[in-house]
Enzyme design. Structure first.
Site, PDB file in Angstrom:
ATOM      1  N   PHE A  12       0.816  -1.229   0.000  1.00  0.00           N
ATOM      2  CA  PHE A  12       0.000   0.000   0.000  1.00  0.00           C
ATOM      3  C   PHE A  12       0.840   1.265   0.000  1.00  0.00           C
ATOM      4  O   PHE A  12       0.352   2.331  -0.367  1.00  0.00           O
ATOM      5  CB  PHE A  12      -0.957  -0.004   1.208  1.00  0.00           C
ATOM      6  CG  PHE A  12      -0.327   0.508   2.476  1.00  0.00           C
ATOM      7  CD1 PHE A  12       0.441  -0.312   3.279  1.00  0.00           C
ATOM      8  CD2 PHE A  12      -0.498   1.828   2.855  1.00  0.00           C
ATOM      9  CE1 PHE A  12       1.035   0.170   4.435  1.00  0.00           C
ATOM     10  CE2 PHE A  12       0.088   2.322   4.015  1.00  0.00           C
ATOM     11  CZ  PHE A  12       0.860   1.494   4.805  1.00  0.00           C
ATOM     12  N   LYS A  13       2.103   1.159   0.401  1.00  0.00           N
ATOM     13  CA  LYS A  13       2.927   2.359   0.483  1.00  0.00           C
ATOM     14  C   LYS A  13       3.083   3.051  -0.875  1.00  0.00           C
ATOM     15  O   LYS A  13       3.333   4.236  -0.943  1.00  0.00           O
ATOM     16  CB  LYS A  13       4.296   2.016   1.070  1.00  0.00           C
ATOM     17  CG  LYS A  13       4.204   1.620   2.536  1.00  0.00           C
ATOM     18  CD  LYS A  13       5.554   1.468   3.198  1.00  0.00           C
ATOM     19  CE  LYS A  13       5.414   1.242   4.698  1.00  0.00           C
ATOM     20  NZ  LYS A  13       4.882  -0.101   5.031  1.00  0.00           N
ATOM     21  N   ASP A  14       2.899   2.289  -1.960  1.00  0.00           N
ATOM     22  CA  ASP A  14       2.987   2.894  -3.297  1.00  0.00           C
ATOM     23  C   ASP A  14       1.969   4.019  -3.483  1.00  0.00           C
ATOM     24  O   ASP A  14       2.219   4.966  -4.226  1.00  0.00           O
ATOM     25  CB  ASP A  14       2.694   1.842  -4.375  1.00  0.00           C
ATOM     26  CG  ASP A  14       3.833   0.848  -4.540  1.00  0.00           C
ATOM     27  OD1 ASP A  14       5.005   1.229  -4.334  1.00  0.00           O
ATOM     28  OD2 ASP A  14       3.550  -0.316  -4.893  1.00  0.00           O
ATOM     29  N   MET A  65       3.489   7.052  -1.929  1.00  0.00           N
ATOM     30  CA  MET A  65       4.848   7.314  -2.392  1.00  0.00           C
ATOM     31  C   MET A  65       4.888   7.730  -3.856  1.00  0.00           C
ATOM     32  O   MET A  65       5.680   8.584  -4.234  1.00  0.00           O
ATOM     33  CB  MET A  65       5.688   6.065  -2.164  1.00  0.00           C
ATOM     34  CG  MET A  65       7.135   6.329  -1.989  1.00  0.00           C
ATOM     35  SD  MET A  65       7.531   7.080  -0.404  1.00  0.00           S
ATOM     36  CE  MET A  65       7.908   5.642   0.578  1.00  0.00           C
TER      37      MET A  65
END
Ligand SMILES: *Cc1c(COP(=O)(O)O)cnc(C)c1O
Length: 469
Positions: A112-114, A117
């Site tokens: 999920f960090k994409d 980011m």
């Protein structure tokens, strides 16, 4: 919109200033001076919007120093079906037992960090070009954060990334994901040591004010406000997808580590999104579960952190918790300063008197073990032929335990099973093939580029001097 520090001793800043800075000068975290309020009528107006359209409506409330046309362009460039392998960006699915799974992990690095980011990469490039500046990002990673940062910053003008990781400690897939990048501006450094050693090197270099100034060294860690802001969008999107009218309420369960993801849910709720409960799910590293069940916050020493099968949630303290406690204590910056000076001295604090206020703000928590995760992965596979990864399994386990009758519950999917093949096989057996998006087939065979260095800040600095922008 101005931003203030949770410790109240730093100058107010605009969005673009906050974007490029890490911690506030006083050691606090930046938060908006007030949360914009969203009415139910406005929510209803947003029901037909696509993900990027909704992201624009929400982010413009927090950003007043990027021209609207430019912001729209940045968002449209970020949230595309090509980057997120899905036109809906964050698709929702429902399991047979009624639980919803919010798919946040279809981006380039399958976590999920994409989502935040990728926006950060485009926003950095834009703001740096406007200011005529460059940025050298220095970070340490044990997996997900580093790869999300590299895939967001690769090929971006005015930015380079120096990413430290412990040699031989990441999974083969994670290594291949990062080290196969051939972009000039991505510099992978494997340190002969552990993750903590990498973090210490970053801290040592950050503490060298002269080096930091001279070379514009920055970070992309999860305390960055822009990441939290970008994450609020999918809480709105999930709500608008599931509900038919804006007087319905729904709940979220969030696999948590540094408290960034669920902090975005808290902010969405403060803005008026009809969220009933926000359930913090942890693994064996239960510092957050302890806090939300007892009111006592007791950060762990790094030797107390267990290595688990949901490694991205293996944390000793949760940096973003400060943003929540700031609101919990009705934004009393003096008290936040006092509490976190205890944390910095290696101690904890007791807010058990605030437990009723935490409940009123929707918060409860739960935890899971390795065995719980394996059983949950198996049970979801058996009932739905659906595969969830180990972190999502922490969430589903806790959500199933705590869900009340008629409660609409959404669990956030924070990574795809492909990232954690070994534990998936442990849960499902070796005969079950763990699906991998086509672009990652055979990634382990791609040529890799990495500099191996001793556990020593000077060695890292020497390499940086050669490659800095
Ligand atoms: C980072 C991460 C988490 C924890 O998110 P926080 O924002 O740190 O609470 C959970 N699952 C996965 C897969 C992650 O990469």
């Amino acid at each position: 919109m101005k931003y203030i520090s949770t410790r109240g001793q730093s100058p107010h800043m605009s969005f673009c200033e906050v974007l490029l800075s890490g911690l506030a000068e006083d050691g606090g975290l930046y938060v908006p001076e007030t949360y914009p309020a969203i009415s139910t009528a406005q929510l209803d107006n947003w029901r037909q919007l696509t993900y990027p359209e909704l992201a624009f409506e929400i982010m413009r409330l927090f950003i007043d120093d990027i021209l609207e046309g430019d912001l729209r362009h940045l968002i449209n460039k970020t949230y595309t079906a090509e980057v997120f392998a899905n036109a809906e960006i964050t698709p929702i699915r429902q399991l047979k037992d009624g639980l919803y799974i919010l798919g946040l992990s279809n981006g380039p690095t399958l976590a999920f960090k994409d989502i935040a980011m990728q926006f950060l990469g485009n926003a950095f490039e834009y703001v740096l070009a406007k200011k005529g500046q460059v940025l050298n990002i220095l970070g340490a990673t044990s997996g997900d954060t580093g790869s999300a940062a590299e895939y967001a910053m690769r090929g971006k003008k005015g930015i380079s990334v120096f990413m430290l990781s412990p040699e031989g400690k990441m999974s083969a897939f994670q290594r291949a994901q990062m080290f196969s990048l051939q972009d000039e501006n991505i510099i992978n450094i494997a340190i002969k040591g552990m993750f903590d050693d990498c973090q210490d090197i970053v801290k040592t270099i950050q503490a060298d004010a002269k080096f930091k100034e001279e070379y514009s060294i920055g970070t992309v860690n999860s305390i960055n406000w822009a990441r939290i802001m970008a994450q609020t969008v999918y809480y709105f999107k999930a709500y608008l997808t599931i509900t038919e009218t804006s007087n319905q309420r729904i709940s979220f369960t969030v696999p948590s580590g540094n408290f960034g993801d669920i902090c975005a849910g808290h902010i969405a709720r403060q803005m008026g999104l009809p969220i009933d409960r926000l359930i913090v799910a942890t693994n064996e590293n239960d510092v957050l579960d302890e806090f939300f069940s007892t009111g006592i916050y007791r950060p762990r020493a790094s030797h107390e952190v267990a290595v688990t099968s949901s490694p991205s949630m293996d944390i000793a303290k949760a940096s973003n918790l400060e943003r929540f406690v700031f609101d919990l204590l009705e934004r009393d910056a003096t008290e936040i300063g006092a509490l976190w000076s205890k944390v910095n001295a290696g101690k904890g604090f007791d807010l058990s008197r605030s437990l009723p206020a935490m409940r009123a703000m929707g918060f409860t928590s739960g935890k899971s073990t390795h065995r719980n995760r394996l059983e949950t992965i198996r049970s979801v596979y058996d009932s739905d032929q659906d595969m969830i990864d180990t972190h999502t399994a922490d969430g589903v386990f806790v959500a199933r335990q705590q869900r009340q009758k008629n409660e609409i519950m959404v669990c956030l999917e924070t990574a795809l099973p492909a990232k954690f093949e070994q534990t998936m096989h442990e849960a499902l057996g070796d005969h079950v093939k763990i699906p991998r998006p086509a672009r990652w087939e055979n990634i382990e065979q791609a040529p890799q580029r990495v500099e191996v260095l001793p556990n020593n800040a000077d060695a890292v600095k020497m390499l940086m001097r050669e490659r800095l922008l």
